[in-house]
Design a protein around this motif. Structure first.
Motif, PDB file in Angstrom:
ATOM      1  N   ARG A 245       0.822  -1.212   0.000  1.00 38.97           N
ATOM      2  CA  ARG A 245       0.000   0.000   0.000  1.00 38.97           C
ATOM      3  C   ARG A 245       0.856   1.262   0.000  1.00 38.97           C
ATOM      4  NH1 ARG A 245      -3.505  -1.714  -2.403  1.00 38.97           N
ATOM      5  NH2 ARG A 245      -4.569   0.272  -2.074  1.00 38.97           N
ATOM      6  N   ASN A 246       2.163   1.137   0.226  1.00 37.39           N
ATOM      7  CA  ASN A 246       3.049   2.306   0.282  1.00 37.39           C
ATOM      8  C   ASN A 246       3.897   2.457  -0.971  1.00 37.39           C
ATOM      9  OD1 ASN A 246       2.182   2.895   2.943  1.00 37.39           O
ATOM     10  ND2 ASN A 246       3.669   1.450   3.790  1.00 37.39           N
ATOM     11  N   LEU A 247       3.433   1.930  -2.093  1.00 35.05           N
ATOM     12  CA  LEU A 247       4.196   2.036  -3.337  1.00 35.05           C
ATOM     13  C   LEU A 247       4.401   3.497  -3.726  1.00 35.05           C
ATOM     14  CD1 LEU A 247       2.805  -0.768  -5.706  1.00 35.05           C
ATOM     15  CD2 LEU A 247       5.025  -0.665  -4.597  1.00 35.05           C
ATOM     16  N   CYS A 266      -4.420   3.113  -9.330  1.00 35.70           N
ATOM     17  CA  CYS A 266      -3.582   4.236  -8.914  1.00 35.70           C
ATOM     18  C   CYS A 266      -4.275   5.113  -7.875  1.00 35.70           C
ATOM     19  CB  CYS A 266      -3.190   5.079 -10.116  1.00 35.70           C
ATOM     20  SG  CYS A 266      -2.039   4.259 -11.239  1.00 35.70           S
ATOM     21  N   THR A 267      -5.592   5.163  -7.891  1.00 45.19           N
ATOM     22  CA  THR A 267      -6.319   5.962  -6.906  1.00 45.19           C
ATOM     23  C   THR A 267      -6.123   5.422  -5.498  1.00 45.19           C
ATOM     24  OG1 THR A 267      -7.962   6.534  -8.571  1.00 45.19           O
ATOM     25  CG2 THR A 267      -8.591   6.853  -6.285  1.00 45.19           C
ATOM     26  N   THR A 268      -5.964   4.109  -5.360  1.00 37.71           N
ATOM     27  CA  THR A 268      -5.793   3.505  -4.040  1.00 37.71           C
ATOM     28  C   THR A 268      -4.366   3.643  -3.503  1.00 37.71           C
ATOM     29  OG1 THR A 268      -5.283   1.341  -4.998  1.00 37.71           O
ATOM     30  CG2 THR A 268      -7.597   1.846  -4.577  1.00 37.71           C
ATOM     31  N   LEU A 269      -3.416   3.968  -4.377  1.00 37.45           N
ATOM     32  CA  LEU A 269      -2.010   4.093  -3.957  1.00 37.45           C
ATOM     33  C   LEU A 269      -1.739   5.553  -3.649  1.00 37.45           C
ATOM     34  CD1 LEU A 269      -0.410   1.771  -6.678  1.00 37.45           C
ATOM     35  CD2 LEU A 269      -1.135   1.158  -4.361  1.00 37.45           C
ATOM     36  N   THR A 270      -1.950   5.935  -2.409  1.00 38.23           N
ATOM     37  CA  THR A 270      -1.867   7.346  -2.025  1.00 38.23           C
ATOM     38  C   THR A 270      -0.441   7.875  -1.991  1.00 38.23           C
ATOM     39  OG1 THR A 270      -1.844   6.681   0.310  1.00 38.23           O
ATOM     40  CG2 THR A 270      -3.988   7.183  -0.688  1.00 38.23           C
ATOM     41  N   ALA A 271       0.555   6.996  -1.873  1.00 37.69           N
ATOM     42  CA  ALA A 271       1.948   7.439  -1.804  1.00 37.69           C
ATOM     43  C   ALA A 271       2.626   7.435  -3.167  1.00 37.69           C
ATOM     44  CB  ALA A 271       2.741   6.553  -0.837  1.00 37.69           C
ATOM     45  N   LEU A 272       1.905   7.174  -4.225  1.00 38.10           N
ATOM     46  CA  LEU A 272       2.495   7.041  -5.557  1.00 38.10           C
ATOM     47  C   LEU A 272       3.057   8.377  -6.035  1.00 38.10           C
ATOM     48  CD1 LEU A 272       2.792   4.713  -7.576  1.00 38.10           C
ATOM     49  CD2 LEU A 272       0.753   5.569  -8.737  1.00 38.10           C
ATOM     50  N   ASN A 293     -14.036   5.889 -12.035  1.00 40.69           N
ATOM     51  CA  ASN A 293     -13.160   4.905 -11.394  1.00 40.69           C
ATOM     52  C   ASN A 293     -12.021   5.543 -10.611  1.00 40.69           C
ATOM     53  OD1 ASN A 293     -14.575   2.678 -12.471  1.00 40.69           O
ATOM     54  ND2 ASN A 293     -13.498   2.904 -14.417  1.00 40.69           N
ATOM     55  N   GLY A 294     -11.787   6.824 -10.802  1.00 38.77           N
ATOM     56  CA  GLY A 294     -10.715   7.498 -10.088  1.00 38.77           C
ATOM     57  C   GLY A 294      -9.962   8.434 -11.008  1.00 38.77           C
ATOM     58  N   SER A 295      -8.764   8.835 -10.587  1.00 39.30           N
ATOM     59  CA  SER A 295      -7.947   9.748 -11.385  1.00 39.30           C
ATOM     60  C   SER A 295      -6.471   9.467 -11.100  1.00 39.30           C
ATOM     61  CB  SER A 295      -8.276  11.210 -11.053  1.00 39.30           C
ATOM     62  OG  SER A 295      -8.032  11.481  -9.682  1.00 39.30           O
TER      63      SER A 295
END
Length: 550
Positions: A245-247, A266-272, A293-295
């Motif tokens: 989750r910290n990618l 990519c929306t779920t990976l907040t540290a990207l 679906n997100g951004s």
């Protein structure tokens, strides 16, 4: 029996004497005793400062990049020797020992060979037969990198405290491809791991890497991951799973996935912070815009490679978001639908961009209509590699010449004031920046040289005509009070002595000097061997390294 006892006793006495002699005269004992006899000036240093000082002994210990072992060749000499020197620093006192261990186990490299003359000496010793029968033809050559990996695995499995310090593990390509079992056993105890070199089959979801994948998924702090063709289902599961989750860096290549799936994950990976999209045939401009679906999150580095359906309109729409505009620092574009003539729109939408790479082939020259210059106050490095397509017309001027003329015009107009490094596939670019007739800066006839130029700082211009060739470096200096024109000095081919390459690959026999005559010349420094080969050199030449200087 008496004979064997006699031999064993004499051998044991010899080993004891050799050990005492080696300890008495070893550099470690001399170094430790000399420090023990004098006050330790570093006794009051904080641990952070001491680690910073010791990092100069082993520079690669501070290499926190998410690139493979063979790509992260850092400066500082032989990396295996650097690790040995750093381990010797741990013998000084307990304070140095803690700092050295933190550096040694922070970034671990399992190199296959020494990048110095010591490798030849060690290889010769490995070939020599020993009393135990090692060194014969059936036992040599041995995989030294695998043995180093096994030794490291044993060390971290026996000492959990050391295992918890490891954050980066880099191994050679052949080692990670052929030693997946040893790599899995090692990763199983490295719970704070952030980056590890993995085999190609891991990224494409091959069954042979399932055990290794289970161990890597237990490392919750992994920062980099890559998905290639065959791993579509695994990438889709990433948006719903709990691991990684910290990618911070994500690379997608040769995947048959929809843009909506990329946005959902990519929306779920907040540290990207870094994304590379390469060879994605289904990708288009919809990946930049927000959807149900997100951004795409704000990124510091974005790489687009071999994606023909992406256009400048989609990228500009993404940069219209305030967070994305202020975050993006590096943009790499290669073989996409974004034309080089549209770069001015991207620079206008990314005011904090510091590096821009564009690699494209063109079949037509720039349009005759005037284009706005390339303008950016923050841009420091440009890789401007524009080549001619196979179907481009051949003549006195190729289509790519107009693009380099456009680039040089933008620089001379002062629209890129922070630019310090320029890479281009054009040998004529330095001539465009500094016309040869005005290199001296003096008046030509009654026409004075202009007092204003866009070059306000030294500019390193790296040029070559073919991508497989070596870079030629030309230093373009800004005008001075005596020279109202910018001047240029050709530094010659970079070759293996280039500052862009690691010193491990450099050869002192290729050293060069600069002849300051305008664009300059390149003078190869004769080596001692070539100086002494000539019959005249044997009589008149001196056998020292500075003999060629007179």
């Amino acid at each position: 029996m008496k004979l064997l006892s006699h031999i064993r006793s004499r051998t044991r006495l010899k080993v004891i004497d050799d050990t005492k002699s080696a300890t008495r005269h070893s550099p470690e004992s001399t170094f430790s005793s000399s420090w023990a006899a004098t006050p330790n000036p570093t006794a009051k240093f904080p641990p952070v400062l001491l680690e910073q000082l010791l990092s100069y002994v082993c520079p690669h210990s501070r290499d926190d990049t998410y690139i493979s072992c063979e790509e992260s060749m850092v400066d500082g000499g032989c990396m295996l020797c650097d690790m040995r020197d750093l381990s010797q620093c741990a013998l000084v006192n307990r304070q140095w020992s803690n700092a050295a261990e933190n550096l040694l186990y922070h970034n671990v490299r399992i190199d296959a060979v020494h990048y110095c003359d010591r490798e030849d000496e060690l290889a010769e010793k490995r070939r020599q037969p020993s009393f135990m029968g090692r060194g014969n033809s059936s036992d040599y050559p041995r995989d030294t990198a695998q043995q180093r990996l096994q030794l490291f695995s044993r060390a971290v499995r026996d000492n959990i405290s050391l295992a918890n310090r490891v954050q980066f593990l880099k191994t050679p390509y052949m080692t990670r491809e052929g030693c997946m079992a040893d790599l899995a056993r090692t990763v199983s105890v490295l719970r704070n791991l952030r980056y590890v070199d993995l085999p190609d089959g891991f990224y494409s979801d091959e069954p042979l890497s399932n055990i290794l994948k289970q161990e890597v998924q237990q490392c919750a702090d992994i920062k980099y991951m890559k998905y290639t063709g065959g791993a579509e289902s695994n990438f889709q599961v990433l948006g719903h799973s709990r691991h990684w989750r910290n990618l911070e860096a994500l690379e997608l290549s040769h995947l048959a996935i929809e843009p909506s799936t990329i946005l959902e994950v990519c929306t779920t990976l907040t540290a990207l912070r870094e994304v590379k999209l390469a060879h994605l045939a289904m990708l288009d401009d919809s990946v930049f815009g927000p959807s149900m679906n997100g951004s795409l999150p704000p990124l510091a580095k974005l790489t687009l490679q071999d994606i023909p359906n992406i256009s400048v309109d989609g990228l500009v729409s993404y940069l219209s978001q305030r967070d994305a505009k202020e975050t993006l620092k590096t943009l790499i574009i290669e073989n996409t639908g974004i034309l080089p003539s549209e770069l001015h729109r991207i620079l206008a939408s990314a005011p904090y961009l510091t590096r821009l790479d564009i690699i494209e082939s063109v079949a037509r020259s720039l349009p005759s209509s005037a284009l706005p210059p390339l303008a950016s106050r923050s841009l420091r490095t440009i890789h401007y590699e524009i080549s001619d397509a196979n179907n481009s017309p051949r003549g006195l001027q190729t289509p790519s010449d107009s693009y380099y003329a456009y680039l040089s015009s933008s620089i001379l107009k002062g629209s890129l004031p922070s630019l310090s490094n320029l890479y281009a596939l054009s040998s004529t670019l330095p001539v465009l920046l500094v016309p040869p007739t005005r290199l001296s800066g003096n008046r030509i006839g009654n026409v004075p040289a202009p007092l204003v130029t866009g070059i306000t700082r030294p500019l390193n211009v790296h040029t070559k005509t073919i991508s497989e060739m070596e870079w030629d470096l030309t230093l373009v200096l800004p005008p001075t009070s005596l020279n109202q024109r910018p001047s240029a000095t050709n530094m010659g081919p970079m070759g293996l002595n280039s500052p862009a390459l690691s010193p491990h690959w450099r050869d002192k026999g290729r050293d060069s000097v600069i002849v300051g005559n305008g664009f300059g010349g390149f003078l190869t420094v004769p080596t001692e061997e070539t100086w002494s080969e000539s019959p005249k050199g044997k009589k008149k030449g001196r056998q020292d390294s500075g003999a060629w200087m007179g």
